[in-house]
Motif scaffolding. Structure first.
Motif, PDB file in Angstrom:
ATOM      1  N   GLY A 107     143.850   1.125   7.400  1.00  0.00           N
ATOM      2  CA  GLY A 107     145.962   1.101   6.798  1.00  0.00           C
ATOM      3  C   GLY A 107     145.895   1.312   5.688  1.00  0.00           C
ATOM      4  O   GLY A 107     146.714   2.058   5.008  1.00  0.00           O
ATOM      5  N   LYS A 108     145.707   0.551   5.028  1.00  0.00           N
ATOM      6  CA  LYS A 108     145.417   0.330   3.370  1.00  0.00           C
ATOM      7  C   LYS A 108     144.932   1.183   2.671  1.00  0.00           C
ATOM      8  O   LYS A 108     145.403   1.951   1.795  1.00  0.00           O
ATOM      9  N   LEU A 109     143.338   2.497   3.260  1.00  0.00           N
ATOM     10  CA  LEU A 109     143.203   3.540   3.145  1.00  0.00           C
ATOM     11  C   LEU A 109     144.201   4.778   2.806  1.00  0.00           C
ATOM     12  O   LEU A 109     144.660   4.757   1.931  1.00  0.00           O
ATOM     13  N   ALA A 110     144.604   5.105   4.075  1.00  0.00           N
ATOM     14  CA  ALA A 110     145.960   5.848   4.354  1.00  0.00           C
ATOM     15  C   ALA A 110     147.419   5.442   3.845  1.00  0.00           C
ATOM     16  O   ALA A 110     147.696   6.446   2.872  1.00  0.00           O
ATOM     17  N   ALA A 111     147.239   4.183   2.927  1.00  0.00           N
ATOM     18  CA  ALA A 111     148.627   3.943   2.629  1.00  0.00           C
ATOM     19  C   ALA A 111     148.487   4.990   1.194  1.00  0.00           C
ATOM     20  O   ALA A 111     148.972   4.638   0.320  1.00  0.00           O
ATOM     21  N   GLY A 112     147.056   4.007   0.221  1.00  0.00           N
ATOM     22  CA  GLY A 112     147.134   4.143  -0.660  1.00  0.00           C
ATOM     23  C   GLY A 112     146.419   6.192  -1.188  1.00  0.00           C
ATOM     24  O   GLY A 112     147.437   6.726  -2.006  1.00  0.00           O
ATOM     25  N   PHE A 113     145.876   6.663  -0.004  1.00  0.00           N
ATOM     26  CA  PHE A 113     145.538   7.852  -0.229  1.00  0.00           C
ATOM     27  C   PHE A 113     146.953   8.661   0.132  1.00  0.00           C
ATOM     28  O   PHE A 113     147.546   9.743  -0.789  1.00  0.00           O
ATOM     29  N   VAL A 114     148.393   8.179   0.728  1.00  0.00           N
ATOM     30  CA  VAL A 114     149.184   9.318   1.220  1.00  0.00           C
ATOM     31  C   VAL A 114     150.377   8.986  -0.432  1.00  0.00           C
ATOM     32  O   VAL A 114     151.017   9.907  -0.852  1.00  0.00           O
ATOM     33  N   LEU A 115     149.988   7.861  -1.202  1.00  0.00           N
ATOM     34  CA  LEU A 115     150.918   7.338  -2.388  1.00  0.00           C
ATOM     35  C   LEU A 115     149.933   8.737  -2.917  1.00  0.00           C
ATOM     36  O   LEU A 115     150.504   8.533  -4.358  1.00  0.00           O
ATOM     37  N   LYS A 116     148.641   8.437  -3.311  1.00  0.00           N
ATOM     38  CA  LYS A 116     148.101   8.958  -4.104  1.00  0.00           C
ATOM     39  C   LYS A 116     148.766  11.018  -4.140  1.00  0.00           C
ATOM     40  O   LYS A 116     148.727  11.616  -4.888  1.00  0.00           O
ATOM     41  N   PHE A 117     148.504  10.921  -2.587  1.00  0.00           N
ATOM     42  CA  PHE A 117     149.152  13.061  -2.487  1.00  0.00           C
ATOM     43  C   PHE A 117     150.233  12.860  -1.292  1.00  0.00           C
ATOM     44  O   PHE A 117     150.288  12.571  -0.754  1.00  0.00           O
ATOM     45  N   ARG A 271     142.708  19.580   0.752  1.00  0.00           N
ATOM     46  CA  ARG A 271     142.923  18.248   1.218  1.00  0.00           C
ATOM     47  C   ARG A 271     141.831  17.183   2.575  1.00  0.00           C
ATOM     48  O   ARG A 271     141.694  16.147   1.840  1.00  0.00           O
ATOM     49  N   VAL A 272     140.839  18.163   3.005  1.00  0.00           N
ATOM     50  CA  VAL A 272     139.609  17.202   3.332  1.00  0.00           C
ATOM     51  C   VAL A 272     138.634  16.123   2.683  1.00  0.00           C
ATOM     52  O   VAL A 272     138.181  15.709   1.752  1.00  0.00           O
ATOM     53  N   SER A 273     138.738  17.339   1.395  1.00  0.00           N
ATOM     54  CA  SER A 273     137.766  17.100  -0.238  1.00  0.00           C
ATOM     55  C   SER A 273     138.560  15.584  -0.714  1.00  0.00           C
ATOM     56  O   SER A 273     137.827  15.430  -1.164  1.00  0.00           O
ATOM     57  N   ALA A 274     139.582  16.215  -0.439  1.00  0.00           N
ATOM     58  CA  ALA A 274     140.822  14.764  -1.616  1.00  0.00           C
ATOM     59  C   ALA A 274     140.075  13.352  -0.871  1.00  0.00           C
ATOM     60  O   ALA A 274     140.228  12.296  -1.332  1.00  0.00           O
ATOM     61  N   PHE A 275     140.322  13.802   0.994  1.00  0.00           N
ATOM     62  CA  PHE A 275     139.878  11.902   2.010  1.00  0.00           C
ATOM     63  C   PHE A 275     138.270  11.750   1.313  1.00  0.00           C
ATOM     64  O   PHE A 275     138.605  10.936   0.807  1.00  0.00           O
ATOM     65  N   LEU A 276     137.491  12.848   1.208  1.00  0.00           N
ATOM     66  CA  LEU A 276     136.119  12.351   1.118  1.00  0.00           C
ATOM     67  C   LEU A 276     136.076  12.013  -0.145  1.00  0.00           C
ATOM     68  O   LEU A 276     135.314  10.518  -0.506  1.00  0.00           O
ATOM     69  N   ALA A 277     137.106  12.666  -1.065  1.00  0.00           N
ATOM     70  CA  ALA A 277     136.561  11.782  -2.635  1.00  0.00           C
ATOM     71  C   ALA A 277     137.286  10.426  -3.057  1.00  0.00           C
ATOM     72  O   ALA A 277     136.963   9.648  -3.505  1.00  0.00           O
ATOM     73  N   TYR A 278     137.876  10.188  -1.729  1.00  0.00           N
ATOM     74  CA  TYR A 278     138.826   9.299  -1.586  1.00  0.00           C
ATOM     75  C   TYR A 278     138.558   8.031  -1.626  1.00  0.00           C
ATOM     76  O   TYR A 278     138.543   6.707  -1.449  1.00  0.00           O
ATOM     77  N   LEU A 279     137.431   8.341   0.079  1.00  0.00           N
ATOM     78  CA  LEU A 279     136.586   7.372   0.563  1.00  0.00           C
ATOM     79  C   LEU A 279     135.652   6.837  -0.502  1.00  0.00           C
ATOM     80  O   LEU A 279     134.993   5.657  -0.953  1.00  0.00           O
ATOM     81  N   LYS A 280     135.345   7.875  -1.248  1.00  0.00           N
ATOM     82  CA  LYS A 280     134.049   8.011  -1.923  1.00  0.00           C
ATOM     83  C   LYS A 280     134.547   6.411  -3.196  1.00  0.00           C
ATOM     84  O   LYS A 280     133.654   5.553  -4.151  1.00  0.00           O
ATOM     85  N   ALA A 281     135.320   6.973  -4.164  1.00  0.00           N
ATOM     86  CA  ALA A 281     136.111   5.943  -4.210  1.00  0.00           C
ATOM     87  C   ALA A 281     136.560   4.321  -4.482  1.00  0.00           C
ATOM     88  O   ALA A 281     136.214   4.059  -4.848  1.00  0.00           O
ATOM     89  N   ALA A 282     136.035   4.352  -2.606  1.00  0.00           N
ATOM     90  CA  ALA A 282     136.716   3.250  -2.704  1.00  0.00           C
ATOM     91  C   ALA A 282     136.351   2.543  -2.285  1.00  0.00           C
ATOM     92  O   ALA A 282     135.882   0.550  -2.165  1.00  0.00           O
ATOM     93  N   PHE A 283     135.011   3.007  -1.674  1.00  0.00           N
ATOM     94  CA  PHE A 283     133.598   2.597  -1.507  1.00  0.00           C
ATOM     95  C   PHE A 283     132.052   3.102  -2.211  1.00  0.00           C
ATOM     96  O   PHE A 283     131.867   3.478  -1.766  1.00  0.00           O
ATOM     97  N   PRO A 284     132.391   3.295  -3.758  1.00  0.00           N
ATOM     98  CA  PRO A 284     131.029   3.826  -4.451  1.00  0.00           C
ATOM     99  C   PRO A 284     129.278   3.276  -3.949  1.00  0.00           C
ATOM    100  O   PRO A 284     129.118   4.618  -3.893  1.00  0.00           O
ATOM    101  N   GLN A 285     129.389   2.274  -3.413  1.00  0.00           N
ATOM    102  CA  GLN A 285     127.807   2.267  -3.577  1.00  0.00           C
ATOM    103  C   GLN A 285     127.545   2.440  -1.820  1.00  0.00           C
ATOM    104  O   GLN A 285     127.048   1.916  -1.402  1.00  0.00           O
ATOM    105  N   GLY A 286     128.977   1.880  -1.204  1.00  0.00           N
ATOM    106  CA  GLY A 286     128.964   2.209   0.571  1.00  0.00           C
ATOM    107  C   GLY A 286     128.238   0.951   1.119  1.00  0.00           C
ATOM    108  O   GLY A 286     128.054   1.200   1.852  1.00  0.00           O
ATOM    109  N   THR A 287     128.584  -0.077   0.533  1.00  0.00           N
ATOM    110  CA  THR A 287     128.080  -1.105   0.968  1.00  0.00           C
ATOM    111  C   THR A 287     128.005  -2.402   1.633  1.00  0.00           C
ATOM    112  O   THR A 287     129.631  -2.202   1.683  1.00  0.00           O
TER     113      THR A 287
END
Length: 297
Positions: A107-117, A271-287
């Motif tokens: 929910g938090k991820l989706a809200a931030g994503f649509v605010l950016k795009f 659109r998919v590329s943007a979402f993948l990049a957003y996931l990477k920015a939210a969890f840069p190390q993926g831990t």
């Protein structure tokens, strides 16, 4: 194949009739009917079953609609992006995601994503079942430890691991004494959990006392002191830090990987590329710790 006729066929199929499609596109109904008939003649296929008051896709028509609809949409969106300078991705993005990740973080991820795009219409469906991305028109699916599929490619964006946790008031069993266990999923017969601690490995005998369908329910039950459970570290981290739960060790044989997957035969859209990049920015190390920090209030 005439792309304009194919686009008209998709328009009629999407709206479920020539009249509805004509009104939606402000086009003459006769023109749409003629162009679909020409496409059927070119393909030597009947794409619609025409009744007195009904219009139904044939099996061949449904297959053509499912396989070409997304491609035509991508062509249209690519043309619009080029015409506008290609500065911002736009269009609909359909995602299927698992229950726990959706409840805790999406929910938090989706809200931030649509605010950016703001030009992207994001649609997320929560489900743990295996979906057919092509048939169900998903652009991206997020899954936990997915099975290998030659039709899909993707990347891991988060990793998590299981820990055995319990209320501080629940005594840790001694020897072979079984511990009351809260189980996610169907109730099973007594089993054992192998855990690793700073002192070494040990095995805990368990006696299932409660079976629940989600990890959040399991965590709440463990907080209440009914038994111990195996939980993702990301979900238990805040309780461990606050002392409302204590760790009895990590479950070494279980590692959870969250994958973002998309079809191999489909070009990766902006659109998919943007979402993948957003996931990477939210969890840069993926831990697990990054996910825990993200979901904590």
């Amino acid at each position: 194949m005439d792309l304009l006729a194919l686009a008209d066929f998709n328009l009629v199929a999407r709206h479920g009739g020539f009249g509805k499609a004509a009104r939606a596109a402000n086009r003459p109904k006769a023109t749409l009917s003629r162009r679909v008939a020409e496409l059927e003649a070119d393909l030597d296929l009947r794409l619609f079953e025409r009744g007195a008051r009904t219009l139904k896709l044939t099996e061949e028509g449904r297959a053509l609609f499912e396989r070409t609809g997304a491609l035509l949409t991508e062509l249209d969106e690519t043309a619009k992006a080029i015409a506008s300078g290609g500065h911002s991705p736009r269009g609909r993005l359909r995602i299927s995601a698992p229950l726990l990740f959706s409840q805790t973080a999406l929910g938090k991820l989706a809200a931030g994503f649509v605010l950016k795009f703001p030009d992207i219409q994001l649609e997320i469906t929560t489900e743990d079942r295996v979906v057919d991305m092509i048939e169900e028109a998903y652009d991206l699916v997020i899954r936990v430890n997915p099975q290998s599929d030659e039709n899909l490619v993707g990347r891991v964006f988060l990793r998590d691991r299981l820990v055995v946790v319990a209320s501080p008031n629940l005594p840790r069993p001694v020897g072979r004494e079984p511990v009351p266990a809260v189980i996610r999923g169907s109730m099973t017969q007594a089993e054992s959990w192998e855990v690793a601690t700073a002192a070494g490995k040990s095995r805990l005998a368990t006696k299932p006392v409660l079976s629940l369908s989600s990890f959040i329910m399991v965590r709440d039950a463990v907080r209440a002191g009914v038994g111990a459970a195996r939980l993702p570290l990301s979900l238990a981290n805040s309780d461990l830090a606050a002392g409302t739960l204590v760790s009895w060790g990590e479950v070494e044989e279980f590692e959870t990987s969250l994958w973002a997957l998309y079809p191999t035969r489909r070009l990766l859209s902006a659109r998919v590329s943007a979402f993948l990049a957003y996931l990477k920015a939210a969890f840069p190390q993926g831990t697990p710790e990054e996910l825990a920090a993200y979901i904590e209030p």
